[in-house]
Write a protein that holds these residues in place. Sequence first.
Motif, mmCIF file in Angstrom:
data_model
loop_
_atom_site.group_PDB
_atom_site.id
_atom_site.type_symbol
_atom_site.label_atom_id
_atom_site.label_comp_id
_atom_site.label_asym_id
_atom_site.label_seq_id
_atom_site.Cartn_x
_atom_site.Cartn_y
_atom_site.Cartn_z
ATOM 1 N N SER A 35 -1.408 -40.245 10.171
ATOM 2 C CA SER A 35 -0.111 -40.744 10.628
ATOM 3 C C SER A 35 -0.005 -42.231 10.338
ATOM 4 N N ALA A 36 1.225 -42.715 10.347
ATOM 5 C CA ALA A 36 1.488 -44.128 10.083
ATOM 6 C C ALA A 36 2.669 -44.566 10.938
ATOM 7 N N TYR B 48 -15.697 -43.901 16.555
ATOM 8 C CA TYR B 48 -16.599 -42.754 16.478
ATOM 9 C C TYR B 48 -16.238 -41.731 17.548
ATOM 10 N N SER B 49 -16.545 -40.476 17.272
ATOM 11 C CA SER B 49 -16.341 -39.358 18.208
ATOM 12 C C SER B 49 -14.885 -39.206 18.632
ATOM 13 N N VAL B 50 -13.966 -39.270 17.693
ATOM 14 C CA VAL B 50 -12.536 -39.105 17.967
ATOM 15 C C VAL B 50 -12.137 -37.680 17.626
ATOM 16 N N LYS B 51 -11.425 -37.029 18.565
ATOM 17 C CA LYS B 51 -10.919 -35.679 18.302
ATOM 18 C C LYS B 51 -9.868 -35.742 17.204
ATOM 19 N N GLY C 239 -5.281 -36.727 17.723
ATOM 20 C CA GLY C 239 -6.370 -37.356 18.447
ATOM 21 C C GLY C 239 -6.207 -38.850 18.593
ATOM 22 N N LEU C 240 -5.451 -39.486 17.721
ATOM 23 C CA LEU C 240 -5.201 -40.921 17.808
ATOM 24 C C LEU C 240 -3.705 -41.154 17.620
ATOM 25 N N ILE C 241 -3.101 -41.857 18.586
ATOM 26 C CA ILE C 241 -1.660 -42.110 18.543
ATOM 27 C C ILE C 241 -1.443 -43.615 18.461
ATOM 28 N N LEU C 242 -0.528 -44.040 17.609
ATOM 29 C CA LEU C 242 -0.266 -45.462 17.392
ATOM 30 C C LEU C 242 1.022 -45.897 18.091
ATOM 31 N N TYR C 243 0.951 -47.030 18.796
ATOM 32 C CA TYR C 243 2.114 -47.620 19.448
ATOM 33 C C TYR C 243 2.174 -49.095 19.074
ATOM 34 N N TRP C 244 3.322 -49.571 18.622
ATOM 35 C CA TRP C 244 3.523 -50.994 18.349
ATOM 36 C C TRP C 244 4.183 -51.636 19.554
ATOM 37 N N HIS C 245 3.823 -52.873 19.848
ATOM 38 C CA HIS C 245 4.495 -53.685 20.860
ATOM 39 C C HIS C 245 5.926 -53.913 20.375
ATOM 40 N N ALA D 59 -3.851 -48.325 19.895
ATOM 41 C CA ALA D 59 -4.344 -47.039 19.385
ATOM 42 C C ALA D 59 -4.872 -46.241 20.557
ATOM 43 N N GLN D 60 -4.158 -45.202 20.952
ATOM 44 C CA GLN D 60 -4.590 -44.333 22.040
ATOM 45 C C GLN D 60 -5.365 -43.193 21.403
ATOM 46 N N LEU D 61 -6.623 -43.029 21.804
ATOM 47 C CA LEU D 61 -7.430 -41.986 21.183
ATOM 48 C C LEU D 61 -8.107 -41.114 22.206
ATOM 49 N N CYS D 62 -8.426 -39.903 21.803
ATOM 50 C CA CYS D 62 -9.149 -38.950 22.628
ATOM 51 C C CYS D 62 -10.541 -38.789 22.032
ATOM 52 N N ARG D 63 -11.537 -39.003 22.860
ATOM 53 C CA ARG D 63 -12.913 -38.920 22.384
ATOM 54 C C ARG D 63 -13.506 -37.543 22.644
ATOM 55 N N LEU D 64 -14.456 -37.165 21.782
ATOM 56 C CA LEU D 64 -15.210 -35.939 21.983
ATOM 57 C C LEU D 64 -16.227 -36.179 23.091
ATOM 58 N N LYS D 65 -16.479 -35.168 23.900
ATOM 59 C CA LYS D 65 -17.470 -35.305 24.962
ATOM 60 C C LYS D 65 -18.860 -35.233 24.370
ATOM 61 N N SER D 66 -19.748 -36.012 24.953
ATOM 62 C CA SER D 66 -21.151 -36.018 24.521
ATOM 63 C C SER D 66 -21.823 -34.732 25.014
ATOM 64 N N LYS D 67 -22.767 -34.234 24.257
ATOM 65 C CA LYS D 67 -23.474 -33.020 24.657
ATOM 66 C C LYS D 67 -24.546 -33.325 25.708
ATOM 67 N N LYS D 68 -24.854 -34.609 25.886
ATOM 68 C CA LYS D 68 -25.813 -34.998 26.914
ATOM 69 C C LYS D 68 -25.103 -35.054 28.254
#
Length: 109
Positions: free
Chosen positions: A32-33, A73-76, A85-91, A99-108
């Motif tokens: 996306s852009a 790293y680790s972005v859905k 998984g990553l959404i861009l918002y300009w002021h 940049a609003q992003l959703c991270r993958l959960k760690s397996k630990k």
Amino acid sequence: CRAGQDKISVYNVQEGMTLLDKKSIHQANVQSAAFSPSNNFIAAWVPENSPTPASLYIIEVPSKRVVRRRHFYSVKTKTNKKQEGLILYWHPQGDFVCAQLCRLKSKKT
């Protein structure tokens, strides 16, 4: 601007919606852009592709030069069918990009 397969198309409104410089900006796997509301910048993101991390690019228009690059790293790739998984918002003044992003959960645990 519009993100397509491996390219970002920027259109010139003053010349009847023609493609800027008659060619698109090449960017592999771009998802996306978003165009800055006041400055000549485009924020674009590329998803994670092993071993390459997800990347956020700030591209200057019309020179098509990458001004800044950040890696995440680790972005859905997608959180659900409608949201990426990553959404861009300009002021509103175009000075900052979020940049609003959703991270993958760690397996630990």
